[in-house]
Enzyme design. Structure first.
Site, short mmCIF file in Angstrom:
data_model
loop_
_atom_site.label_atom_id
_atom_site.label_comp_id
_atom_site.label_asym_id
_atom_site.label_seq_id
_atom_site.Cartn_x
_atom_site.Cartn_y
_atom_site.Cartn_z
N ASP A 1 -6.39 -4.28 -7.91
CA ASP A 1 -7.37 -3.19 -7.86
C ASP A 1 -8.35 -3.30 -9.04
OD1 ASP A 1 -6.63 -2.02 -5.50
OD2 ASP A 1 -5.25 -0.58 -6.40
N THR B 1 0.84 -1.19 0.00
CA THR B 1 0.00 0.00 0.00
C THR B 1 0.88 1.25 0.00
OG1 THR B 1 -1.86 1.06 1.11
CG2 THR B 1 -0.36 -0.16 2.53
N GLY C 1 -5.11 9.10 -10.61
CA GLY C 1 -4.03 8.49 -9.83
C GLY C 1 -4.03 6.98 -10.00
N ARG D 1 -8.63 16.76 -11.51
CA ARG D 1 -8.29 18.12 -11.07
C ARG D 1 -7.15 18.66 -11.91
NH1 ARG D 1 -6.31 18.51 -4.96
NH2 ARG D 1 -4.69 17.18 -5.84
N THR D 2 -6.10 17.86 -12.12
CA THR D 2 -4.98 18.28 -12.97
C THR D 2 -5.21 17.66 -14.35
OG1 THR D 2 -3.63 18.10 -10.98
CG2 THR D 2 -2.45 18.36 -13.06
N ALA E 1 -5.48 4.41 -8.42
CA ALA E 1 -6.75 3.68 -8.41
C ALA E 1 -7.54 3.98 -9.69
CB ALA E 1 -7.56 4.07 -7.17
N GLY F 1 -17.20 1.88 -1.39
CA GLY F 1 -15.78 1.51 -1.54
C GLY F 1 -15.41 0.23 -0.82
N LYS G 1 3.51 1.46 -3.79
CA LYS G 1 2.89 0.72 -4.91
C LYS G 1 3.69 0.86 -6.21
CE LYS G 1 -2.02 0.43 -3.72
NZ LYS G 1 -3.37 0.72 -4.18
P1 NAP Z 1 -3.55 8.93 -5.83
O1 NAP Z 1 -2.71 8.09 -6.72
O2 NAP Z 1 -2.90 9.85 -4.85
O3 NAP Z 1 -4.53 9.81 -6.76
C1 NAP Z 1 -5.43 10.72 -6.21
C2 NAP Z 1 -6.27 11.33 -7.33
O4 NAP Z 1 -7.28 12.10 -6.71
C3 NAP Z 1 -5.48 12.24 -8.26
O5 NAP Z 1 -6.02 12.13 -9.53
C4 NAP Z 1 -5.74 13.62 -7.65
O6 NAP Z 1 -5.74 14.65 -8.59
C5 NAP Z 1 -7.16 13.48 -7.15
N1 NAP Z 1 -7.42 14.35 -6.01
C6 NAP Z 1 -6.77 14.36 -4.84
N2 NAP Z 1 -7.31 15.31 -4.04
C7 NAP Z 1 -8.29 15.91 -4.74
C8 NAP Z 1 -9.19 16.97 -4.45
N3 NAP Z 1 -9.20 17.57 -3.27
N4 NAP Z 1 -10.08 17.33 -5.40
C9 NAP Z 1 -10.08 16.71 -6.62
N5 NAP Z 1 -9.24 15.71 -6.95
C10 NAP Z 1 -8.37 15.31 -6.01
O7 NAP Z 1 -4.54 8.02 -4.95
P2 NAP Z 1 -5.16 6.62 -5.35
O8 NAP Z 1 -4.30 5.52 -4.85
O9 NAP Z 1 -5.54 6.67 -6.78
O10 NAP Z 1 -6.47 6.59 -4.44
C11 NAP Z 1 -7.57 7.43 -4.70
C12 NAP Z 1 -8.70 7.10 -3.75
O11 NAP Z 1 -9.17 5.77 -3.97
C13 NAP Z 1 -8.31 7.16 -2.27
O12 NAP Z 1 -9.34 7.72 -1.55
C14 NAP Z 1 -8.14 5.72 -1.89
O13 NAP Z 1 -8.41 5.51 -0.52
C15 NAP Z 1 -9.21 5.07 -2.75
N6 NAP Z 1 -8.89 3.66 -2.99
C16 NAP Z 1 -9.77 2.77 -2.53
C17 NAP Z 1 -9.54 1.43 -2.73
C18 NAP Z 1 -10.53 0.45 -2.19
O14 NAP Z 1 -10.18 -0.72 -2.07
N7 NAP Z 1 -11.74 0.86 -1.92
C19 NAP Z 1 -8.39 0.99 -3.40
C20 NAP Z 1 -7.49 1.95 -3.89
C21 NAP Z 1 -7.76 3.30 -3.66
P3 NAP Z 1 -4.38 15.42 -9.05
O15 NAP Z 1 -3.83 14.60 -10.19
O16 NAP Z 1 -4.85 16.75 -9.44
O17 NAP Z 1 -3.49 15.42 -7.86
#
Ligand code: NAP
Length: 525
Positions: free
Chosen positions: A351, A310, A376, A398-399, A378, A480, A314
């Site tokens: 995932d 995690t 990102g 967002r970006t 996920a 989720g 990753k």
């Molecule tokens: P990550 O790689 O850090 O990506 C985060 C994404 O969210 C990026 O695209 C980012 O945009 C965007 N973001 C972050 N803050 C934001 C905001 N305030 N407003 C709008 N966009 C925002 O994270 P990740 O690993 O993909 O995880 C994303 C989410 O999925 C997390 O909440 C995580 O807990 C959840 N998740 C859940 C599971 C599950 O099993 N349920 C598994 C994996 C992940 P920018 O590119 O602009 O920074």
């Protein structure tokens, strides 16, 4: 498990007769009176018939002994350790060495079958005094290093000069690799001596379970997650119900989740539930890895069969893997590692299964119009997985350059927020952290939420604001936790070759999340 004793001669303890968990009773939070201590002992003794009384935490240890005597007389099935560690040696007892020995001798007369004496006190005592003490009680000679894990063999060598029934060597882990040192020490020495060994500290948590596998006679468990006598201690209940410590043996396979931070991970709850349900002789542990180097060393040295990876490793783990599946390579992130028999490390990304399986249960993915919020890790798993199954995918992030890059790689499209209402989506997936925690934030406004299904990857809280709005509009929702369960289920299948008990896993994680939410609502004492 009554251990017969008389007050004149000590029973010589066969290590295998002792339970694997000793409940450590003491600590600033449980109060400093014997009444506080015995109230807890009374309520927990049935499930925890092996108890350590930390007499040094009491204001008046000597005066408390008559009450302990009465307790042990009425709880004959309890095996008790008396510990009265001096403050010079990391305990709370401020009295002299002579007073310490007096307390321990009288503790034996009060029914405590075992006494714990630190090496430092033993070295300062006359051999006859120690022999007298041991003549009456089983003696645990202990050594605690509150700073580091080093010189374990030399420490034991020093300890062996003093005859004792058990030698307890406790160090502090500042890295995961310190656990490796402790395991190797126990494996090498436990065939020759009755040893108790473990590492304190948050990074030593795995040793509290694995030490028993490596040869420690028993381990210590806390009264609860909040009531510990040593840093990193796991509650006795969790040692039994989550980690199934009584069943851990040399054949137990080891799995774990590695990340930083890891304390709040629900993976141990869900995965140990699955392992127990399917009768797999394996245990799944939280590995707090402060650096990738430390993690890799630990993976190479501890016979781990598999790992969940995690944040923040990753992506960083990829160069250390011998091979990966096609999904992992495309997504550029690995959340599952398998260690082959020859020690090679293979990477997978589950995932995708976490996204696809819950959707498949609700609709046909082929030709479905799906909006993915985020770009990102996920989101990448969702976009590649959906494209592979023939969905039409739009990305909003967002970006925007990150959305464009992902769209190019996966042959998907991007969309501007202003254009959202121009397309009728079948599914909207939130793959951003917006809505996580104690917040009412929502990644979209009410009129923008138009779809047949809304899937929020955020799983804490279970019911996010986005899901509430969607539900109120009559839209089907996927929380989720379903993704969390399905990505873990796929890991379980990869590791064990058995179908995962997904319903039990969902129940376990839902209860854990509810307990967590309830704890947050409790007023702080
Ligand atoms: P990550 O790689 O850090 O990506 C985060 C994404 O969210 C990026 O695209 C980012 O945009 C965007 N973001 C972050 N803050 C934001 C905001 N305030 N407003 C709008 N966009 C925002 O994270 P990740 O690993 O993909 O995880 C994303 C989410 O999925 C997390 O909440 C995580 O807990 C959840 N998740 C859940 C599971 C599950 O099993 N349920 C598994 C994996 C992940 P920018 O590119 O602009 O920074």
């Amino acid at each position: 498990m009554a251990l017969a004793f008389s007050s004149t001669s000590a029973p010589r303890f066969l290590p295998m007769r002792l339970p694997k968990v000793c409940l450590a009773l003491g600590g600033d939070t449980i109060g400093d009176t014997i009444e506080d201590m015995l109230a807890i002992a009374e309520s927990m003794a049935r499930d925890n018939p092996f108890i350590e009384f930390r007499l040094d935490y009491l204001k008046q240890p000597l005066a408390a002994l008559s009450k302990i005597h009465r307790f042990l007389e009425t709880h004959q099935y309890v095996t008790a350790i008396a510990t009265c560690r001096r403050s010079d040696n990391g305990g709370k007892f401020k009295g002299s060495l002579a007073s310490q020995l007096e307390v321990l001798t009288k503790a034996r007369a009060s029914g405590c079958q075992l006494v714990d004496l630190e090496l430092q006190s033993a070295l300062k005592s006359k051999p006859e005094a120690i022999a007298r003490l041991r003549g009456r009680a089983g003696l645990i000679l202990s050594f605690h290093d509150f700073r580091a894990t080093h010189n374990l063999d030399q420490t034991l060598e020093k300890m062996l000069k003093i005859p004792a029934d058990f030698y307890k060597v406790v160090s502090t882990a500042t890295t995961l690799s310190d656990n490796v040192a402790m395991m190797k020490f126990l494996q090498a020495q436990s065939g020759k001596h009755a040893l108790i060994g473990l590492c304190m500290g948050e990074q030593g948590i795995i040793s509290r379970v694995l030490s028993v596998r490596a040869g420690s006679v028993f381990t210590f468990g806390a009264v609860s997650a909040d009531l510990k006598t040593a840093p990193g201690q796991i509650s006795a209940r969790d040692l039994r119900s989550i980690y199934r410590i009584e069943q851990v043996d040399a054949a137990t396979r080891i799995y774990g989740v590695a990340g930083d931070p890891i304390e709040r991970s629900l993976s141990p709850v869900i995965m140990n539930t699955a392992l127990r349900r399917e009768n797999v002789n394996a245990v799944y542990l939280p590995l707090h890895a402060k650096s990738l180097k430390d993690l890799i060393h630990c993976v190479r040295e501890i016979p781990l069969h598999g790992l969940s990876i995690t944040m923040p490793y990753k992506q960083a783990i990829l160069p250390h893997l011998d091979n990966t599946d096609a999904h992992t390579a495309k997504i550029g992130a690995c959340n599952t590692v398998v260690r082959g028999q020859e020690g090679k490390l293979y990477g997978f990304n589950t995932d995708i299964a976490g996204v696809i399986r819950p959707l498949e249960q609700r609709l046909t993915i082929e030709n479905a119009k799906v909006l993915v919020l985020g770009a990102g890790g996920a989101a990448r798993a969702a976009v590649f997985g959906l494209k592979e199954r023939g969905a039409e995918v739009w990305i909003l992030n967002r970006t925007s350059v990150k959305a464009q890059k992902l769209a190019r790689q996966a042959k998907a499209r991007t969309i501007k927020r202003a254009d959202l209402r121009k397309i009728a989506f079948d599914v909207i997936i939130n793959a951003t952290p917006v809505g996580m925690g104690n917040t009412r934030d929502c990644p979209l406004k009410d009129p923008e939420i138009q779809a047949r299904v809304v899937f929020d990857m955020v799983y804490d809280p279970v019911e996010t604001h986005l899901l509430q709005v969607a539900r109120a509009k009559g839209i089907a929702v996927i929380p989720g936790v379903e993704m969390f369960v399905q990505q873990a289920a796929r890991q379980f299948e990869i590791w064990t070759g058995k179908p995962a008990p997904a319903n039990d896993m969902l129940r376990a994680v839902t209860i854990a999340l509810q307990e967590r939410a309830a704890a947050l609502k409790q007023p702080k004492a």
